[in-house]
Design a protein around this motif. Structure first.
Motif, PDB file in Angstrom:
ATOM      1  N   UNK A  80       0.831  -1.198   0.000  1.00 48.21           N
ATOM      2  CA  UNK A  80       0.000   0.000   0.000  1.00 48.21           C
ATOM      3  C   UNK A  80       0.867   1.250   0.000  1.00 48.21           C
ATOM      4  N   UNK A  81       1.902   1.231   0.816  1.00 40.59           N
ATOM      5  CA  UNK A  81       2.796   2.388   0.901  1.00 40.59           C
ATOM      6  C   UNK A  81       3.409   2.694  -0.462  1.00 40.59           C
ATOM      7  N   UNK A  82       3.755   1.639  -1.183  1.00 43.00           N
ATOM      8  CA  UNK A  82       4.357   1.844  -2.499  1.00 43.00           C
ATOM      9  C   UNK A  82       3.360   2.478  -3.474  1.00 43.00           C
ATOM     10  N   UNK A  83       2.130   2.034  -3.385  1.00 41.02           N
ATOM     11  CA  UNK A  83       1.105   2.627  -4.253  1.00 41.02           C
ATOM     12  C   UNK A  83       0.956   4.120  -3.959  1.00 41.02           C
ATOM     13  N   UNK A  84       0.888   4.439  -2.692  1.00 38.35           N
ATOM     14  CA  UNK A  84       0.745   5.847  -2.322  1.00 38.35           C
ATOM     15  C   UNK A  84       1.961   6.656  -2.740  1.00 38.35           C
ATOM     16  N   UNK A  85       3.128   6.042  -2.606  1.00 32.58           N
ATOM     17  CA  UNK A  85       4.358   6.759  -2.960  1.00 32.58           C
ATOM     18  C   UNK A  85       4.377   7.085  -4.456  1.00 32.58           C
ATOM     19  N   UNK A  86       3.941   6.122  -5.247  1.00 31.91           N
ATOM     20  CA  UNK A  86       3.959   6.345  -6.694  1.00 31.91           C
ATOM     21  C   UNK A  86       2.989   7.461  -7.075  1.00 31.91           C
ATOM     22  N   UNK A  87       1.808   7.439  -6.488  1.00 31.62           N
ATOM     23  CA  UNK A  87       0.854   8.500  -6.793  1.00 31.62           C
ATOM     24  C   UNK A  87       1.384   9.851  -6.298  1.00 31.62           C
ATOM     25  N   UNK A  88       2.034   9.828  -5.157  1.00 37.91           N
ATOM     26  CA  UNK A  88       2.576  11.077  -4.620  1.00 37.91           C
ATOM     27  C   UNK A  88       3.625  11.645  -5.576  1.00 37.91           C
ATOM     28  N   UNK A  89       4.434  10.775  -6.107  1.00 37.22           N
ATOM     29  CA  UNK A  89       5.420  11.246  -7.090  1.00 37.22           C
ATOM     30  C   UNK A  89       4.716  11.885  -8.288  1.00 37.22           C
ATOM     31  N   UNK A  90       3.655  11.234  -8.729  1.00 39.41           N
ATOM     32  CA  UNK A  90       2.907  11.770  -9.877  1.00 39.41           C
ATOM     33  C   UNK A  90       2.398  13.176  -9.580  1.00 39.41           C
ATOM     34  N   UNK A  91       1.995  13.421  -8.337  1.00 41.96           N
ATOM     35  CA  UNK A  91       1.504  14.756  -7.987  1.00 41.96           C
ATOM     36  C   UNK A  91       2.646  15.762  -7.893  1.00 41.96           C
ATOM     37  N   UNK A  92       3.747  15.308  -7.362  1.00 38.12           N
ATOM     38  CA  UNK A  92       4.888  16.213  -7.218  1.00 38.12           C
ATOM     39  C   UNK A  92       5.504  16.561  -8.575  1.00 38.12           C
ATOM     40  N   UNK A  93       5.526  15.572  -9.446  1.00 39.98           N
ATOM     41  CA  UNK A  93       6.186  15.755 -10.750  1.00 39.98           C
ATOM     42  C   UNK A  93       5.299  15.266 -11.886  1.00 39.98           C
ATOM     43  N   UNK A  94       4.203  15.961 -12.107  1.00 41.05           N
ATOM     44  CA  UNK A  94       3.269  15.508 -13.143  1.00 41.05           C
ATOM     45  C   UNK A  94       3.916  15.381 -14.519  1.00 41.05           C
ATOM     46  N   UNK A  95       4.769  16.307 -14.843  1.00 40.37           N
ATOM     47  CA  UNK A  95       5.389  16.272 -16.170  1.00 40.37           C
ATOM     48  C   UNK A  95       6.345  15.098 -16.313  1.00 40.37           C
ATOM     49  N   UNK A  96       7.140  14.887 -15.288  1.00 42.00           N
ATOM     50  CA  UNK A  96       8.084  13.772 -15.320  1.00 42.00           C
ATOM     51  C   UNK A  96       7.316  12.457 -15.366  1.00 42.00           C
ATOM     52  N   UNK A  97       6.272  12.399 -14.588  1.00 41.14           N
ATOM     53  CA  UNK A  97       5.444  11.193 -14.552  1.00 41.14           C
ATOM     54  C   UNK A  97       4.849  10.899 -15.926  1.00 41.14           C
ATOM     55  N   UNK A  98       4.315  11.925 -16.518  1.00 43.62           N
ATOM     56  CA  UNK A  98       3.762  11.783 -17.873  1.00 43.62           C
ATOM     57  C   UNK A  98       4.837  11.239 -18.826  1.00 43.62           C
ATOM     58  N   UNK A  99       6.009  11.805 -18.704  1.00 42.05           N
ATOM     59  CA  UNK A  99       7.098  11.414 -19.593  1.00 42.05           C
ATOM     60  C   UNK A  99       7.414   9.931 -19.462  1.00 42.05           C
ATOM     61  N   UNK A 100       7.588   9.465 -18.248  1.00 37.69           N
ATOM     62  CA  UNK A 100       8.038   8.084 -18.119  1.00 37.69           C
ATOM     63  C   UNK A 100       6.915   7.087 -18.329  1.00 37.69           C
ATOM     64  N   UNK A 101       5.685   7.475 -18.031  1.00 34.89           N
ATOM     65  CA  UNK A 101       4.591   6.528 -18.227  1.00 34.89           C
ATOM     66  C   UNK A 101       4.193   6.413 -19.676  1.00 34.89           C
ATOM     67  N   UNK A 102       4.055   7.517 -20.353  1.00 31.58           N
ATOM     68  CA  UNK A 102       3.395   7.475 -21.658  1.00 31.58           C
ATOM     69  C   UNK A 102       4.286   7.871 -22.813  1.00 31.58           C
ATOM     70  N   UNK A 103       5.477   8.283 -22.550  1.00 31.92           N
ATOM     71  CA  UNK A 103       6.324   8.647 -23.678  1.00 31.92           C
ATOM     72  C   UNK A 103       7.605   7.840 -23.686  1.00 31.92           C
TER      73      UNK A 103
END
Lengths: 188, 188
Positions: A80-103
């Motif tokens: 559970x902690x890992x799931x929350x951590x990943x989402x938290x990263x997405x909020x902190x770095x939306x652009x970076x997250x977008x980059x690594x997930x979808x590009x």
DNA sequence: CCTTTTGGCTAATATCATTAGCCTTAAGTT
DNA sequence: AACTTAAGGCTAATGATATTAGCCAAAAGG
């Protein structure tokens, strides 16, 4: 700090604000107060190389963040902690997250290498839960699918009502992990 | 069939093969055997209008497919069928799927309207399950997050081993729906 | 003091998207 | 039949952006 790293930092700031797709040689140069061609002194590969560097930074950051999040926790709590951590990263770095997930380049060797690092943190938690190899992979993919999908949808404003996103996420994580653990009851 | 629709059809064929991001005025024109400026006779709004039209087509197709998939099924079976239908669409139309999931304009009115249509099919199944309004929303978001996330990751080759993707998906859907139904046991 | 590296610049080229304005053909209209 | 209009296409021109080539200054290191 090397100039190269300075530039990457600025780019990350930019994409987190403006979105990954709006990153261009022109806007980077403007932001740095230099002319576009100067960027090629640091990244001969041009825009592609810069984007690739951002992804590498992203994977490493996520790796670290996820690994830290599970320290001292075990079993469901660790997952559970890992799931929350990943989402938290997405909020902190939306652009970076977008980059690594979808590009992701569909065929990038580099990405494969780095992804393995991230996956390994997750795998070690899953080991402690007594899943078989095959199930570990299913669990990993399911969690990634849910967390990355949910995060990207919310970042894109694809869920109407913004208000209760935290509860929806908590609900989904609980449901998924409950289902995962239930399938495991009569095993190990 | 109007020329406009013919062009959209060709674009859909193109993005399903080459990816949404590779769609350009130049390549569309080439594929049609006409010169780039001619396209503006049909889409004054240029590339943006074409992409928007693709998304509209996409939302409508998904709406239909999902609604059909649940006909004659109820409760968990209906939910599960919808998840499978959405993933199936993603496989049949990877480019269209990419477009509507991840290249939504953040603020498009049109998309909001159309999305509501899709959502309504899902909602009516959820109604039959006795969920409260709030929980219905959580369930909907969780399923979308998982299915869209999983589908996009697999289409991008982000899961290493391609072999067992079907099983992983089935595992995830089962786990998630199990968890969802479990939370509901002591309610309605 | 010479040399190399670093980081920047201007000028030039290539690729697109987009606009303006012209042309042909087929469908309707008078 | 002659006229008009709408559809669909074209060439030429403009503008934005990425990228390359080649020049230059200043700092680092011998």
């Amino acid at each position: 700090m090397t100039r190269k790293q300075e530039i990457i930092d600025v780019c990350i700031e930019m994409i987190d604000k403006e979105g990954f797709l709006n990153l261009s040689i022109k806007t980077i140069a403007e932001r740095l107060g230099i002319k576009p061609p100067s960027l090629y002194k640091h990244f001969q590969g041009g825009l592609d190389e810069i984007k690739e560097a951002i992804k590498v930074y992203g994977w490493n950051s996520i790796d670290i963040k996820i690994a830290k999040s599970a320290v001292g926790k075990s079993r469901e709590d660790g997952l559970k902690a890992m799931c929350y951590a990943l989402r938290e990263f997405a909020h902190e770095h939306p652009g970076v997250f977008e980059a690594i997930c979808w590009h992701n380049s569909y065929t990038s060797e580099l990405n494969h290498e780095i992804t393995k690092g991230v996956i390994s943190s997750l795998y070690s938690i899953l080991d402690s839960l007594g899943f078989s190899e095959a199930v570990k992979m299913h669990v990993l993919r399911s969690l990634r699918g849910f967390v990355e999908g949910f995060s990207m949808l919310e970042l894109h404003g694809s869920f109407g009502d913004e208000i209760t996103l935290d509860e929806s996420f908590a609900y989904g994580v609980d449901a998924l992990i409950t289902g995962i653990m239930k399938g495991q009851e009569n095993v190990g």
